[in-house]
Design a protein around this motif. Structure first.
Motif, mmCIF file in Angstrom:
data_model
loop_
_atom_site.group_PDB
_atom_site.id
_atom_site.type_symbol
_atom_site.label_atom_id
_atom_site.label_comp_id
_atom_site.label_asym_id
_atom_site.label_seq_id
_atom_site.Cartn_x
_atom_site.Cartn_y
_atom_site.Cartn_z
ATOM 1 N N THR A 28 0.820 -1.208 0.000
ATOM 2 C CA THR A 28 0.000 0.000 0.000
ATOM 3 C C THR A 28 0.857 1.262 0.000
ATOM 4 O OG1 THR A 28 -1.759 -1.136 1.192
ATOM 5 C CG2 THR A 28 -1.799 1.260 1.238
ATOM 6 N N GLY A 29 0.537 2.157 -0.912
ATOM 7 C CA GLY A 29 1.249 3.429 -0.989
ATOM 8 C C GLY A 29 2.496 3.412 -1.845
ATOM 9 N N HIS A 30 2.912 2.250 -2.298
ATOM 10 C CA HIS A 30 4.114 2.176 -3.129
ATOM 11 C C HIS A 30 3.794 2.548 -4.570
ATOM 12 C CE1 HIS A 30 7.032 0.566 -0.316
ATOM 13 N NE2 HIS A 30 6.146 -0.310 0.100
ATOM 14 N N ASP A 31 4.721 3.252 -5.209
ATOM 15 C CA ASP A 31 4.583 3.529 -6.637
ATOM 16 C C ASP A 31 4.578 2.206 -7.402
ATOM 17 O OD1 ASP A 31 4.611 6.219 -6.127
ATOM 18 O OD2 ASP A 31 6.765 6.465 -6.541
ATOM 19 N N SER A 47 3.839 -15.269 -2.603
ATOM 20 C CA SER A 47 3.982 -13.969 -1.944
ATOM 21 C C SER A 47 4.369 -12.912 -2.959
ATOM 22 C CB SER A 47 5.056 -14.039 -0.849
ATOM 23 O OG SER A 47 6.327 -14.326 -1.435
ATOM 24 N N VAL A 48 4.186 -11.659 -2.554
ATOM 25 C CA VAL A 48 4.640 -10.520 -3.339
ATOM 26 C C VAL A 48 5.308 -9.546 -2.383
ATOM 27 C CG1 VAL A 48 2.357 -9.439 -3.160
ATOM 28 C CG2 VAL A 48 3.967 -8.645 -4.904
ATOM 29 N N SER A 49 6.436 -9.009 -2.793
ATOM 30 C CA SER A 49 7.191 -8.112 -1.918
ATOM 31 C C SER A 49 7.872 -7.047 -2.754
ATOM 32 C CB SER A 49 8.237 -8.890 -1.106
ATOM 33 O OG SER A 49 9.158 -9.535 -1.980
ATOM 34 N N ARG A 50 8.416 -6.084 -2.022
ATOM 35 C CA ARG A 50 9.164 -5.003 -2.678
ATOM 36 C C ARG A 50 10.495 -4.870 -1.948
ATOM 37 N NH1 ARG A 50 6.662 0.258 -5.485
ATOM 38 N NH2 ARG A 50 8.599 1.052 -6.347
ATOM 39 N N PRO A 51 11.459 -5.698 -2.308
ATOM 40 C CA PRO A 51 12.730 -5.705 -1.588
ATOM 41 C C PRO A 51 13.608 -4.509 -1.932
ATOM 42 C CG PRO A 51 12.827 -7.195 -3.446
ATOM 43 C CD PRO A 51 11.420 -6.661 -3.398
ATOM 44 N N ASP A 52 14.661 -4.367 -1.186
ATOM 45 C CA ASP A 52 15.662 -3.315 -1.442
ATOM 46 C C ASP A 52 15.039 -1.929 -1.497
ATOM 47 O OD1 ASP A 52 17.543 -5.383 -1.685
ATOM 48 O OD2 ASP A 52 17.098 -5.597 -3.820
ATOM 49 N N GLY A 53 14.065 -1.704 -0.627
ATOM 50 C CA GLY A 53 13.443 -0.389 -0.587
ATOM 51 C C GLY A 53 12.644 -0.056 -1.817
ATOM 52 N N GLY A 54 12.371 -1.080 -2.650
ATOM 53 C CA GLY A 54 11.553 -0.846 -3.833
ATOM 54 C C GLY A 54 12.343 -0.418 -5.040
ATOM 55 N N ARG A 55 13.681 -0.298 -4.910
ATOM 56 C CA ARG A 55 14.461 0.175 -6.060
ATOM 57 C C ARG A 55 14.467 -0.841 -7.195
ATOM 58 N NH1 ARG A 55 17.459 1.720 -1.648
ATOM 59 N NH2 ARG A 55 18.760 -0.155 -1.786
ATOM 60 N N GLY A 56 14.293 -2.126 -6.856
ATOM 61 C CA GLY A 56 14.290 -3.149 -7.892
ATOM 62 C C GLY A 56 12.908 -3.559 -8.334
ATOM 63 N N GLY A 57 11.898 -2.809 -7.983
ATOM 64 C CA GLY A 57 10.543 -3.163 -8.358
ATOM 65 C C GLY A 57 9.969 -4.207 -7.428
ATOM 66 N N ALA A 101 7.666 -4.199 -12.658
ATOM 67 C CA ALA A 101 7.696 -2.784 -12.286
ATOM 68 C C ALA A 101 6.348 -2.338 -11.738
ATOM 69 C CB ALA A 101 8.079 -1.935 -13.499
ATOM 70 N N TYR A 102 5.290 -3.072 -12.129
ATOM 71 C CA TYR A 102 3.935 -2.734 -11.688
ATOM 72 C C TYR A 102 3.209 -4.003 -11.266
ATOM 73 C CZ TYR A 102 4.583 1.929 -13.587
ATOM 74 O OH TYR A 102 5.058 3.194 -13.819
ATOM 75 N N VAL A 103 2.401 -3.876 -10.219
ATOM 76 C CA VAL A 103 1.561 -4.967 -9.734
ATOM 77 C C VAL A 103 0.129 -4.463 -9.653
ATOM 78 C CG1 VAL A 103 0.969 -6.393 -7.734
ATOM 79 C CG2 VAL A 103 3.345 -6.236 -8.493
ATOM 80 N N ILE A 104 -0.787 -5.229 -10.270
ATOM 81 C CA ILE A 104 -2.208 -4.877 -10.264
ATOM 82 C C ILE A 104 -2.960 -5.904 -9.433
ATOM 83 C CG2 ILE A 104 -4.274 -4.534 -11.672
ATOM 84 C CD1 ILE A 104 -2.356 -3.916 -14.034
#
Length: 493
Positions: free
Chosen positions: A166-169, A374-384, A401-404
């Motif tokens: 939530t809230g991530h680009d 699972s779905v995650s955004r590792p490395d602070g989200g820099r790698g998508g 780069a995008y998750v719907i």
């Protein structure tokens, strides 16, 4: 009436029609609340894109009791959807159905006004409801409005199933956030969470907007829906009938077991297809590559060899009643083990959509994966985003780069970001249903409070009654529930 989506529109129309038929119009006032102020037909039918088509044929989509051709007549009057015969079997754009709903609402309101029924449209958000003895107080900001009965018509509210995103680009929490789709770059890799009809809509919208990157649909169990379409020969059910259900349930004196219901459907499908039902084959994981599986399904549908679909479709109106008669343990087992397989066949995709999806699969632009983990955004989200999926023996990761999020509404209403539902549950005026959504009284729509008592004047109509009615996203079921609730409300006034 709170909510001006399809559920709210159907309920208002039913309330007006039944009130006038019973000569109850004098002094009746109906207020329809919707925070958007647009009083249209909700996000599903409010889409502006022609790639979003109805998942049912036009001939099944009337909202007027006793007039099954009303939607087709509406299309013909506006020269929409092709010739008269074509219109009946057409899967028309949903934006047209949205116009139909709003016009039918306006027509019902005009008729009501001519017969002394006041109809008001209020662009206000209702954040709380305080039901009491014969009255309900609606809280709208700093205003409190009293009414004799309140009907909540909440549609599918996206759940917060992935709070870590939530809230991530790059994260779209709902497949109905159309503006966000338009911002996805042409070649960006995309993961769609889910593989239902909603996921199909998301994939087709990406393609319609010019997206040319790789798209992955991921789900825990099921692949894409099967395919409906082709020649139709509607026929009444022979085995799955109200009479058979009542006979087995002894008029409601005993609940039905899952095996009993399965046997009814097995006989219905075997009669329609003329062949034994291959149960092991149904339960086995799909073996064919996606493009090949779709090609086979499309050919079967186009040639009218998918005779299982008309057989299932003919039983749709009985699904809520059959679910109501099922044993609680049977419902638990069905939802845990078989609901995904049922949805794959019962909620199948229209032939035009299947052909578009098959093209994307054949081009290598669409892949479908089961075994979602699972779905995650590792490395602070820099790698998508990273999405893990696969079986216990073999699994891997997808990068996007995008998750719907196309998984739909959460079955747990306590997870929904809706102040009205949250306040009603917290105060004990609504309770979650064991099998998902809001608990209501079957046959009336009266909301059931935390103490287990269904009290007027609070009612609930819409997809969130899925635990009680099971099949709640079809216009057929919504219309039946709106009609029953309108009748109950008028009796209680």
């Amino acid at each position: 009436m709170v909510g001006a989506g399809a559920s709210g529109i159907l309920t208002v129309v039913q309330l007006i029609e039944q009130a006038l038929a019973q000569d109850l119009g004098d002094g009746l006032r109906i207020q329809l609340f919707d925070k958007s102020g647009r009083f249209t037909s909700g996000p599903a039918y409010g889409t502006p894109y022609d790639c979003h088509i109805l998942n049912m044929r036009a001939a099944t989509m009337s909202v007027i009791d006793g007039r099954p051709d009303d939607f087709c007549d509406w299309l013909a009057a506006r020269d929409e959807g092709g010739g008269r015969r074509t219109q009946r079997d057409a899967y028309v754009p949903r934006r047209l159905y949205g116009r139909y709903l709003t016009e039918r609402l306006a027509r019902a309101a005009d008729r009501a006004e001519r017969h002394g029924v006041a109809v008001e449209f209020l662009p206000l958000e209702v954040t709380d409801c305080l039901p009491g003895d014969g009255k309900a107080l609606l809280q709208c900001g700093d205003r409190t409005l009293a009414c004799d009965a309140a009907v909540l018509c909440s549609g599918d509210i996206p759940g917060n199933r992935f709070p870590q995103l939530t809230g991530h680009d790059g994260y779209l929490p709902s497949a109905w956030h159309y503006d966000a789709f338009e911002r996805i770059p042409e070649h960006a890799p995309v993961v769609v969470l889910g593989s239902s009809l909603t996921a199909v809509d998301a994939v087709l919208l990406l393609d319609a907007l010019g997206h040319r990157g790789r798209v992955h649909c991921v789900s825990r169990v099921r692949s894409l829906p099967k395919v409906q379409g082709g020649p139709t020969t509607p026929a009444p059910s022979r085995f799955v009938t109200r009479e058979a259900i009542d006979r087995m349930a002894k008029g409601g004196a005993r609940p039905l077991a899952l095996a009993e219901v399965f046997d009814l459907y097995r006989r219905e499908i075997e009669h329609a297809t003329g062949a034994p039902l291959n149960v092991p084959g149904l339960l086995a994981a799909p073996q064919l590559p996606l493009a090949d599986a779709l090609s086979a399904d499309i050919a079967q549908a186009a040639e009218g060899r998918n005779r299982w679909y008309p057989a299932l479709d003919a039983t749709g109106h009985l699904a809520p009643y059959l679910w109501h008669r099922l044993d609680t343990t049977a419902k638990d087992t069905f939802l845990a083990r078989y609901a995904s397989l049922w949805a794959m066949y019962r909620h199948s995709m229209p032939l035009p959509n299947a052909r578009r999806i098959q093209r994307l699969a054949a081009d290598g632009r669409l892949q479908v994966h089961t075994g979602f983990r699972s779905v995650s955004r590792p490395d602070g989200g820099r790698g998508g985003f990273r999405v893990s999926c696969g079986t216990d023996e073999r699994h891997g990761e997808l990068s996007a780069a995008y998750v719907i999020n196309a998984t739909g509404a959460s079955p747990d209403i306590t997870q929904l970001d809706d102040p009205l539902l949250r306040n009603l549950v917290r105060a004990g005026h609504l309770r979650p249903h064991r099998h998902g959504g809001v608990d209501v009284q079957f046959g009336t729509g009266r909301a059931i409070a935390a103490d287990g008592v269904a009290r007027a004047p609070l009612y609930f109509v819409g997809p969130l009654t899925r635990g009680v009615h099971f099949y709640t996203n079809s216009i057929e079921t919504l219309l039946a529930n709106a009609s029953a609730t309108a009748a109950s409300l008028l009796r209680d006034l």
